[in-house]
Design a protein around this motif. Structure first.
Motif, PDB file in Angstrom:
ATOM      1  N   PHE A 223       0.709  -1.161   0.078  1.00 37.10           N
ATOM      2  CA  PHE A 223       0.091  -0.024  -0.085  1.00 37.10           C
ATOM      3  C   PHE A 223       0.764   1.292   0.017  1.00 37.10           C
ATOM      4  O   PHE A 223       0.520   2.221  -0.635  1.00 37.10           O
ATOM      5  CB  PHE A 223      -0.845  -0.019   1.061  1.00 37.10           C
ATOM      6  CG  PHE A 223      -2.161   0.994   1.190  1.00 37.10           C
ATOM      7  CD1 PHE A 223      -3.080   0.900   0.547  1.00 37.10           C
ATOM      8  CD2 PHE A 223      -1.787   2.158   2.129  1.00 37.10           C
ATOM      9  CE1 PHE A 223      -4.091   2.156   0.508  1.00 37.10           C
ATOM     10  CE2 PHE A 223      -2.675   3.254   2.195  1.00 37.10           C
ATOM     11  CZ  PHE A 223      -3.876   3.082   1.423  1.00 37.10           C
ATOM     12  N   PRO A 224       1.894   1.423   0.853  1.00 34.20           N
ATOM     13  CA  PRO A 224       2.660   2.697   0.939  1.00 34.20           C
ATOM     14  C   PRO A 224       3.369   2.943  -0.709  1.00 34.20           C
ATOM     15  O   PRO A 224       3.583   4.119  -0.933  1.00 34.20           O
ATOM     16  CB  PRO A 224       3.723   2.289   1.870  1.00 34.20           C
ATOM     17  CG  PRO A 224       3.219   1.449   2.697  1.00 34.20           C
ATOM     18  CD  PRO A 224       2.397   0.362   1.856  1.00 34.20           C
ATOM     19  N   LEU A 225       3.803   1.927  -1.245  1.00 33.75           N
ATOM     20  CA  LEU A 225       4.323   1.913  -2.470  1.00 33.75           C
ATOM     21  C   LEU A 225       3.316   2.531  -3.606  1.00 33.75           C
ATOM     22  O   LEU A 225       3.475   3.244  -4.689  1.00 33.75           O
ATOM     23  CB  LEU A 225       4.894   0.724  -3.044  1.00 33.75           C
ATOM     24  CG  LEU A 225       6.003   0.004  -2.135  1.00 33.75           C
ATOM     25  CD1 LEU A 225       6.491  -1.315  -2.744  1.00 33.75           C
ATOM     26  CD2 LEU A 225       7.152   1.059  -2.111  1.00 33.75           C
ATOM     27  N   ILE A 226       2.081   2.121  -3.593  1.00 31.21           N
ATOM     28  CA  ILE A 226       1.014   2.710  -4.333  1.00 31.21           C
ATOM     29  C   ILE A 226       0.754   4.113  -3.997  1.00 31.21           C
ATOM     30  O   ILE A 226       0.399   4.702  -5.131  1.00 31.21           O
ATOM     31  CB  ILE A 226      -0.144   1.691  -4.257  1.00 31.21           C
ATOM     32  CG1 ILE A 226       0.029   0.246  -4.384  1.00 31.21           C
ATOM     33  CG2 ILE A 226      -1.392   2.116  -5.111  1.00 31.21           C
ATOM     34  CD1 ILE A 226       0.739   0.002  -5.840  1.00 31.21           C
ATOM     35  N   LEU A 227       0.896   4.522  -2.673  1.00 34.00           N
ATOM     36  CA  LEU A 227       0.565   5.838  -2.462  1.00 34.00           C
ATOM     37  C   LEU A 227       1.627   6.610  -3.023  1.00 34.00           C
ATOM     38  O   LEU A 227       1.367   7.617  -3.673  1.00 34.00           O
ATOM     39  CB  LEU A 227       0.632   6.107  -1.032  1.00 34.00           C
ATOM     40  CG  LEU A 227      -0.424   5.302   0.006  1.00 34.00           C
ATOM     41  CD1 LEU A 227      -0.469   5.837   1.381  1.00 34.00           C
ATOM     42  CD2 LEU A 227      -1.693   5.772  -0.485  1.00 34.00           C
ATOM     43  N   GLU A 245       5.254  11.499   5.866  1.00 36.26           N
ATOM     44  CA  GLU A 245       3.823  11.034   5.943  1.00 36.26           C
ATOM     45  C   GLU A 245       3.507   9.597   5.859  1.00 36.26           C
ATOM     46  O   GLU A 245       2.421   9.012   6.156  1.00 36.26           O
ATOM     47  CB  GLU A 245       2.842  12.002   5.263  1.00 36.26           C
ATOM     48  CG  GLU A 245       2.930  11.507   3.769  1.00 36.26           C
ATOM     49  CD  GLU A 245       2.200  12.523   2.958  1.00 36.26           C
ATOM     50  OE1 GLU A 245       1.668  13.675   3.320  1.00 36.26           O
ATOM     51  OE2 GLU A 245       1.717  12.264   1.646  1.00 36.26           O
ATOM     52  N   LYS A 246       4.594   8.892   4.997  1.00 31.73           N
ATOM     53  CA  LYS A 246       4.413   7.660   4.547  1.00 31.73           C
ATOM     54  C   LYS A 246       5.005   6.955   5.757  1.00 31.73           C
ATOM     55  O   LYS A 246       4.797   5.458   5.593  1.00 31.73           O
ATOM     56  CB  LYS A 246       5.279   7.159   3.404  1.00 31.73           C
ATOM     57  CG  LYS A 246       4.719   8.000   2.161  1.00 31.73           C
ATOM     58  CD  LYS A 246       3.105   7.913   1.946  1.00 31.73           C
ATOM     59  CE  LYS A 246       3.026   8.670   0.491  1.00 31.73           C
ATOM     60  NZ  LYS A 246       3.195  10.017   0.654  1.00 31.73           N
ATOM     61  N   ILE A 247       5.738   7.477   6.668  1.00 27.34           N
ATOM     62  CA  ILE A 247       6.421   6.564   7.881  1.00 27.34           C
ATOM     63  C   ILE A 247       5.675   5.565   8.526  1.00 27.34           C
ATOM     64  O   ILE A 247       5.647   4.293   8.874  1.00 27.34           O
ATOM     65  CB  ILE A 247       7.318   7.446   8.788  1.00 27.34           C
ATOM     66  CG1 ILE A 247       8.247   7.770   7.862  1.00 27.34           C
ATOM     67  CG2 ILE A 247       7.596   6.550   9.837  1.00 27.34           C
ATOM     68  CD1 ILE A 247       9.381   8.817   8.720  1.00 27.34           C
ATOM     69  N   PRO A 248       4.440   6.100   9.135  1.00 26.05           N
ATOM     70  CA  PRO A 248       3.295   5.159   9.530  1.00 26.05           C
ATOM     71  C   PRO A 248       2.964   4.034   8.995  1.00 26.05           C
ATOM     72  O   PRO A 248       2.739   2.930   9.359  1.00 26.05           O
ATOM     73  CB  PRO A 248       2.123   6.115  10.028  1.00 26.05           C
ATOM     74  CG  PRO A 248       2.831   7.625  10.108  1.00 26.05           C
ATOM     75  CD  PRO A 248       3.796   7.458   9.006  1.00 26.05           C
ATOM     76  N   LEU A 250       4.795   2.633   6.252  1.00 26.03           N
ATOM     77  CA  LEU A 250       5.908   1.669   6.384  1.00 26.03           C
ATOM     78  C   LEU A 250       6.023   0.850   7.490  1.00 26.03           C
ATOM     79  O   LEU A 250       6.467  -0.168   7.489  1.00 26.03           O
ATOM     80  CB  LEU A 250       7.022   2.478   5.866  1.00 26.03           C
ATOM     81  CG  LEU A 250       7.170   3.155   4.606  1.00 26.03           C
ATOM     82  CD1 LEU A 250       8.130   4.238   4.401  1.00 26.03           C
ATOM     83  CD2 LEU A 250       6.988   2.123   3.297  1.00 26.03           C
ATOM     84  N   ILE A 251       5.989   1.588   8.646  1.00 25.04           N
ATOM     85  CA  ILE A 251       6.108   0.786   9.816  1.00 25.04           C
ATOM     86  C   ILE A 251       5.098  -0.415  10.177  1.00 25.04           C
ATOM     87  O   ILE A 251       5.590  -1.461  10.302  1.00 25.04           O
ATOM     88  CB  ILE A 251       5.962   1.925  11.331  1.00 25.04           C
ATOM     89  CG1 ILE A 251       7.252   2.757  11.215  1.00 25.04           C
ATOM     90  CG2 ILE A 251       5.821   0.974  12.356  1.00 25.04           C
ATOM     91  CD1 ILE A 251       7.165   3.893  12.170  1.00 25.04           C
ATOM     92  N   LEU A 252       3.893  -0.005   9.858  1.00 26.30           N
ATOM     93  CA  LEU A 252       3.005  -1.089   9.806  1.00 26.30           C
ATOM     94  C   LEU A 252       2.848  -2.077   8.761  1.00 26.30           C
ATOM     95  O   LEU A 252       2.867  -3.255   9.092  1.00 26.30           O
ATOM     96  CB  LEU A 252       1.416  -0.502   9.560  1.00 26.30           C
ATOM     97  CG  LEU A 252       0.154  -1.363   9.838  1.00 26.30           C
ATOM     98  CD1 LEU A 252       0.208  -1.401  11.304  1.00 26.30           C
ATOM     99  CD2 LEU A 252      -1.160  -0.534   9.410  1.00 26.30           C
ATOM    100  N   ALA A 253       3.445  -2.020   7.450  1.00 25.56           N
ATOM    101  CA  ALA A 253       3.711  -2.472   6.359  1.00 25.56           C
ATOM    102  C   ALA A 253       4.994  -3.484   6.996  1.00 25.56           C
ATOM    103  O   ALA A 253       4.913  -4.772   6.548  1.00 25.56           O
ATOM    104  CB  ALA A 253       4.176  -2.046   5.150  1.00 25.56           C
ATOM    105  N   LEU A 254       5.770  -3.051   7.378  1.00 24.62           N
ATOM    106  CA  LEU A 254       7.027  -3.851   7.969  1.00 24.62           C
ATOM    107  C   LEU A 254       6.751  -4.881   9.144  1.00 24.62           C
ATOM    108  O   LEU A 254       6.933  -6.012   9.099  1.00 24.62           O
ATOM    109  CB  LEU A 254       8.149  -3.102   8.419  1.00 24.62           C
ATOM    110  CG  LEU A 254       9.351  -3.599   8.985  1.00 24.62           C
ATOM    111  CD1 LEU A 254      10.208  -4.260   7.957  1.00 24.62           C
ATOM    112  CD2 LEU A 254      10.378  -2.701   9.774  1.00 24.62           C
ATOM    113  N   ALA A 255       5.849  -4.486  10.094  1.00 24.62           N
ATOM    114  CA  ALA A 255       5.576  -5.125  11.073  1.00 24.62           C
ATOM    115  C   ALA A 255       4.407  -6.619  10.560  1.00 24.62           C
ATOM    116  O   ALA A 255       4.788  -7.532  10.909  1.00 24.62           O
ATOM    117  CB  ALA A 255       4.406  -4.582  12.076  1.00 24.62           C
TER     118      ALA A 255
END
Length: 670
Positions: A223-227, A245-248, A250-255
């Motif tokens: 999802f972050p990459l699509i953003l 603004e993408k950090i939250p 990316l953190i969730l995606a990593l988790a």
């Protein structure tokens, strides 16, 4: 005076009509009309799926054999959010299936735990989510393209009716696909609204929808990459603010990525272990181009695409060696197109980011590609097609404009073509037989298809057909323990005891920790009156799975047949505690007590069994026999007559004997 800037890719096509004019009213109602037409077309094409059954491909793991799904909704929510289920972590998906299960059995009393609930509700939910996703695709591209209806409508239509998407809708176990896409697309729309009017609340809504998508299927990690691709397409500058603004996200995606790796760490990559790193690179390249080819010409779509067979020298078919070069050529063309338009770059980035995780760089499943992986990724390619068709109706594109009606006719014919294939494909998923027949007809080298079809035939007691499929599978793959276990089951059903025992033993050599194989071999030993090895296998099965209740269900009768009545009583007692309403276990425990001449305990069990099932003539007659042993001939004769009255075959000589005993012991009246 500033010179007006002309937008290259997204001309402003806002209506020029005044408020209240026919033109303005048309622009207001036309999107709604198109949305309704899209829903109607989609519903019609997918309607046959509502009559489909469960299949034996993952549906048992997700629903039919999943005890937690069968628990009351939403009390099982805590379990799904704290545990993996069906080899993945997707709590919202499992909860949605649990809700369907509870609704499906609400008005239907299932006689056994193994009874299948009606599949209609599950298929209906999948279809409803697909319809919602069609609308979300329409809205997303309507907003992204500055309200260009042709782009939105064409993209949504191709998404709605493409036959590669049938798998995600018609397969109950793929609920995760339609569910994660729903939240994913809603999140993208929320992000467009955020770009329109930035604010922490709108960004927070986007993050929450992204979270829901991840809780439905881990594939949402992209999802972050699509953003970022949306940022690129809309012309946002890649400043630190945009990245922060993408950090939250990316953190969730990593988790979730870490959770998925941990959960699936024990799952084998199947055929990939036999291939080199270079071959895996070719698989990825092949998948990259084949998804595009199948999206354009879906002539040989199937539920399963097997890995290629190697020749005697270990070589793969030529297309695999050419695939990296074809893929590089496509990427080069996309790169060059960025000099003229962002449309192709955006579409391909959307496609690539959505499909990259399943391109077999790393082991994912046992197939080289799968239709379900195109469900979301195909949207990017459909967008390019839609933009080209829309551009042909733009007067500024004079060369394309002259061919606009031909392009439109071709698109309509193509839509009918893929729609007909989709309609036919929904029927492929009718049941396990139709599903695997289709795969085998297109990819006869797909060994697992024979095993799955054989399992379906075995469940229907079509032992000849099942045996044929299992033997074909064994010739193709002699290292699968499951198929030998299934062969043992078939031979057992055919009373070919020696072949059954041999098949189970081969399965155990390949997999010595499967408790059900030991259980099945134990049952076969018991059937052959080889009680000692049977008891040994029962014990091994319990060692491997202490809660395997089927062991007690079968070992109890083996102990009874061996004359080990105390051991049988122990097993029957455990079964009675687990199934207090089952009269069979109570009666057979009573038989054990009677063999031990513990008549009061036997009588208590027979009376309890008869009270649980007043139609059980055997329990009633056993009560008669116990009273006879206790010298109470009046009650013995009374229960014998009652057993006869409810249909139990009481021998006439037995009745006469009881009657004589009753008459000789009766006291004379004064």
């Amino acid at each position: 005076m500033k010179k007006a800037v002309k937008t290259k890719d997204k001309p402003n096509l806002k209506a020029k009509g005044k408020a209240g004019t026919p033109e303005k009213r048309l622009n207001t109602w036309l999107p709604w009309g198109i949305a309704i037409i899209l829903v109607v077309i989609t519903w019609y094409l997918y309607k046959p799926s509502l009559n489909n059954q469960f299949t034996n491909w993952d549906d048992p793991a997700y629903v039919l054999e999943n005890a937690k799904v069968k628990e009351a909704f939403p009390q099982n929510a805590a379990f799904f959010f704290t545990n993996a289920s069906a080899t993945n972590y997707h709590p919202l998906t499992m909860l949605s299936l649990s809700l369907d299960y509870n609704l499906a059995v609400k008005d239907k009393q299932l006689l056994r735990e193994t009874d299948e609930p009606p599949a209609f509700i599950f298929h209906t939910t999948n279809l409803v989510f697909h319809l919602l996703n069609v609308l979300l695709v329409f809205v997303f591209f309507y907003l992204l393209s500055s309200k260009r209806l042709i782009i939105a409508a064409v993209t949504a239509l191709l998404f709605a009716i493409h036959p590669m998407h049938v798998e995600s809708v018609a397969w109950i176990a793929e609920r995760k696909d339609v569910l994660y896409a729903f939240f994913f697309l809603a999140g993208l729309i929320a992000y467009l609204k955020y770009l329109e009017k930035p604010g922490i609340l709108r960004l927070g809504v986007t993050w929450l929808l992204f979270s829901a998508s991840l809780f439905s299927k881990p594939s949402a990690v992209v999802f972050p990459l699509i953003l970022l691709t949306i940022d690129y397409f809309t012309g946002r500058k890649f400043t630190w603010k945009v990245l922060i603004e993408k950090i939250p996200f990316l953190i969730l995606a990593l988790a979730f990525g870490i959770i998925t790796i941990v959960v699936q760490a024990h799952i084998a990559g199947a055929p990939l272990k036999a291939f080199t790193l270079f071959q895996r690179f070719m698989f990825a390249s092949y998948g990259f181009i084949m998804y595009q080819y199948q999206l354009l010409l879906p002539l040989k779509i199937a539920a399963f695409y097997p890995f290629p067979s190697l020749d005697a020298f270990g070589n793969m078919p030529l297309i695999f060696y050419l695939s990296p070069f074809i893929a590089l050529a496509i990427i080069a063309l996309v790169w060059l197109s960025a000099r003229f338009t962002k449309v192709i770059g955006f579409g391909y980035l959307f496609y690539f980011f959505s499909v990259v995780l399943v391109l077999q760089f790393m082991p994912v499943g046992s197939a080289i590609m799968a239709d379900r992986y195109s469900y979301l990724s195909a949207i990017g390619l459909f967008f390019i097609i839609a933009w080209c068709l829309d551009s042909s109706f733009n007067l500024l594109n004079r060369k394309l404009y002259a061919w606009r009606w031909l392009f439109l006719l071709f698109f309509l014919l193509y839509s009918v073509f893929i729609g007909m294939i989709a309609y036919k494909q929904t029927r492929v998923w009718q049941n396990s037989e139709t599903l695997w027949n289709d795969v085998i007809s297109k990819y006869p080298q797909s060994e697992g298809s024979y095993k799955n079809r054989g399992n379906y035939y075995a469940k229907l007691n079509l032992t000849d057909k099942a045996l044929d499929d299992f033997l074909i599978f064994v010739r193709m793959n002699q290292h699968d323990p499951g198929v030998y276990s299934n062969l043992g089951n078939i031979y057992g059903m055919r009373s070919e005891i020696e072949k059954a025992l041999d098949a189970y033993s081969k399965s155990i050599v390949l997999d010595s920790i499967d408790p059900k194989t030991y259980l099945n071999r134990a049952i076969t030993y018991a059937k052959a009156k080889q009680f000692l090895p049977a008891v040994k296998d029962y014990g091994k099965a319990l060692t491997l799975s202490q809660g395997l209740i089927d062991v007690y269900m079968n070992r109890s009768f083996t102990f009874l047949e061996m004359g080990r009545y105390d051991d049988a009583i122990g097993d029957f007692s455990l079964l009675i505690r687990n199934f207090p309403a089952n009269d069979t276990y109570v009666i057979y425990r009573g038989i054990c007590y009677s063999r031990l001449k513990q008549y009061p305990k036997a009588l208590a069990d027979f009376e309890q069994g008869f009270s649980l099932n007043p139609a059980n003539g055997q329990a009633c007659f056993n009560i008669s026999l116990i009273y006879s042993e206790l010298k109470d001939y009046a009650k013995a004769y009374q229960y014998a007559l009652k057993a006869q009255s409810i249909g139990f075959p009481v021998d006439k000589n037995t009745l006469e004997t009881m009657k004589k005993r009753l008459s000789t012991t009766a006291r004379p009246t004064l």
